[in-house]
Design an enzyme around this catalytic site. Structure first.
Site, PDB file in Angstrom:
ATOM      1  N   GLY A  26       0.833  -1.334   0.006  1.00  0.00           N
ATOM      2  CA  GLY A  26       0.003  -0.018   0.050  1.00  0.00           C
ATOM      3  C   GLY A  26       0.903   1.195   0.004  1.00  0.00           C
ATOM      4  O   GLY A  26       0.531   2.366  -0.685  1.00  0.00           O
ATOM      5  N   LYS A 187      -7.734 -16.672  -0.165  1.00  0.00           N
ATOM      6  CA  LYS A 187      -7.529 -15.942  -1.276  1.00  0.00           C
ATOM      7  C   LYS A 187      -8.450 -16.286  -2.523  1.00  0.00           C
ATOM      8  O   LYS A 187      -8.763 -15.464  -3.455  1.00  0.00           O
ATOM      9  CB  LYS A 187      -5.978 -15.726  -1.696  1.00  0.00           C
ATOM     10  CG  LYS A 187      -5.026 -15.218  -0.574  1.00  0.00           C
ATOM     11  CD  LYS A 187      -5.506 -13.730  -0.595  1.00  0.00           C
ATOM     12  CE  LYS A 187      -4.789 -12.855   0.866  1.00  0.00           C
ATOM     13  NZ  LYS A 187      -5.000 -11.825   0.884  1.00  0.00           N
ATOM     14  N   LEU A 212       5.031 -14.538  -2.628  1.00  0.00           N
ATOM     15  CA  LEU A 212       5.387 -14.166  -1.024  1.00  0.00           C
ATOM     16  C   LEU A 212       5.805 -13.129  -0.991  1.00  0.00           C
ATOM     17  O   LEU A 212       7.166 -12.916  -1.751  1.00  0.00           O
ATOM     18  CB  LEU A 212       5.985 -15.100  -0.438  1.00  0.00           C
ATOM     19  CG  LEU A 212       6.364 -15.142   1.141  1.00  0.00           C
ATOM     20  CD1 LEU A 212       5.064 -15.085   2.002  1.00  0.00           C
ATOM     21  CD2 LEU A 212       7.507 -16.097   1.775  1.00  0.00           C
TER      22      LEU A 212
END
Length: 323
Positions: A26, A187, A212
């Site tokens: 983010g 997910k 990952l």
């Protein structure tokens, strides 16, 4: 030069939302998008107050690019978001032409159970896509999923397990539940929910199925890593650094040719030395040891050719002509 490092300005005054903006990805996305000229709505699930509170003001300082001063401040807005609060999500995406949707799963396997994943990630995916469908200015949603929504097909122990894995594959829900692969279940379910809503509501969506994320604070307890020895043995254990992942998200949003799902990783863990390096990254205080004789070089079964083509198009500005 990575595409995301260029201070290009394709935004033309557009607003985009990054949700949840609290994690490493983010932050990297907010930085890139501000530099590219967008007005950014940084929506954070953990934010207690509203855009005018002291907590929001502190977050604004964290999100602003280093050395930028106040140059981007007028284009950064901080919002509170809640996966169970549709109206808060709708407020964050209102007026936006794009949304980067990601869910920061717990960092510890002990905190990641079936109830958590089904209640939070699936509900959040539904609320975000529904809010995007109701936003007139919306052009595209970039949905962050995971490689774990692709690789757990239940074929790893079969003789034909050498078959290639790509973005067309989906993890098997029954297999994930049987072996308590809650991260993969979360997910897979959330991405399927997002795709169902996007197709039903006519939302242009692109999914990034990330390996990952090797960011600070990563430990062996991360729920992505449950079943890691099996992923290694099957040739599908992958990692990605935050810069490459953020660049891939920007490319997926800006490239007119982007569509469907993209597997995103820049390292496949297929050699014993790769496995040892990853283990040391996960447990830096542990004594270093040479690769085990039990480990062997594994043929890589997972491919991200589709993403590589997209990134080349993004870097060159030539779309739909690169083979």
């Amino acid at each position: 030069m990575c595409p995301g490092s260029v201070d290009a300005a394709p935004a033309a005054g557009k607003s985009v939302c990054v949700m949840d903006a609290a994690g490493p990805l983010g932050h990297a996305l907010v930085d890139r998008l501000l530099r590219r000229g967008y007005t950014v709505h940084a929506a954070t699930y953990g934010l207690g107050g509203d855009d005018g509170g002291a907590e929001a003001a502190a977050l604004r300082k964290q999100y602003l690019p280093r050395g930028a001063g106040d140059a981007y401040g007028h284009r950064l807005k901080v919002f509170r978001a809640d996966p169970f609060d549709y109206h808060a999500i709708a407020d964050a995406v209102r007026g936006c032409a794009g949304v980067f949707c990601m869910f920061n799963t717990p960092d510890d396997q002990a905190q990641c159970d079936e109830l958590t994943v089904e209640e939070e990630e699936v509900r959040a995916a539904h609320n975000v896509l529904e809010a995007c469908a109701q936003t007139d200015a919306m052009e595209r949603v970039v949905f962050t999923s995971s490689v774990t929504a692709v690789v757990w097909t239940g074929d790893a122990d079969k003789e034909d397990g050498h078959l290639a894995v790509d973005e067309r594959c989906w993890s098997d829900l029954a297999f994930c539940r049987k072996f308590k692969l809650w991260h993969a279940l979360a997910k897979t379910l959330s991405e399927k929910t997002a795709w169902a809503l996007a197709m039903d509501r006519g939302v242009d969506m692109v999914a990034i199925n990330a390996g990952l994320l090797t960011a600070p604070g990563l430990t062996a307890a991360h729920p992505y890593l449950k079943g890691a020895p099996d992923m290694y043995a099957a040739g599908v254990l992958t990692t990605v650094d935050v810069d490459f992942l953020a660049d891939a998200h920007v490319a997926a949003y800006e490239c007119p040719t982007a569509y469907g799902r993209y597997l995103c990783f820049n390292n496949a863990v297929c050699r014993p030395e790769d496995a040892v390096k990853l283990a040391q990254m996960l447990s830096p205080a542990a004594p270093r040891s040479p690769p085990s004789d039990e480990l062997k070089v594994i043929p890589q079964r997972i491919q991200n050719k589709k993403l590589n083509k997209l990134m080349l198009e993004f870097a060159s500005g030539v779309y739909g002509k690169l083979d």
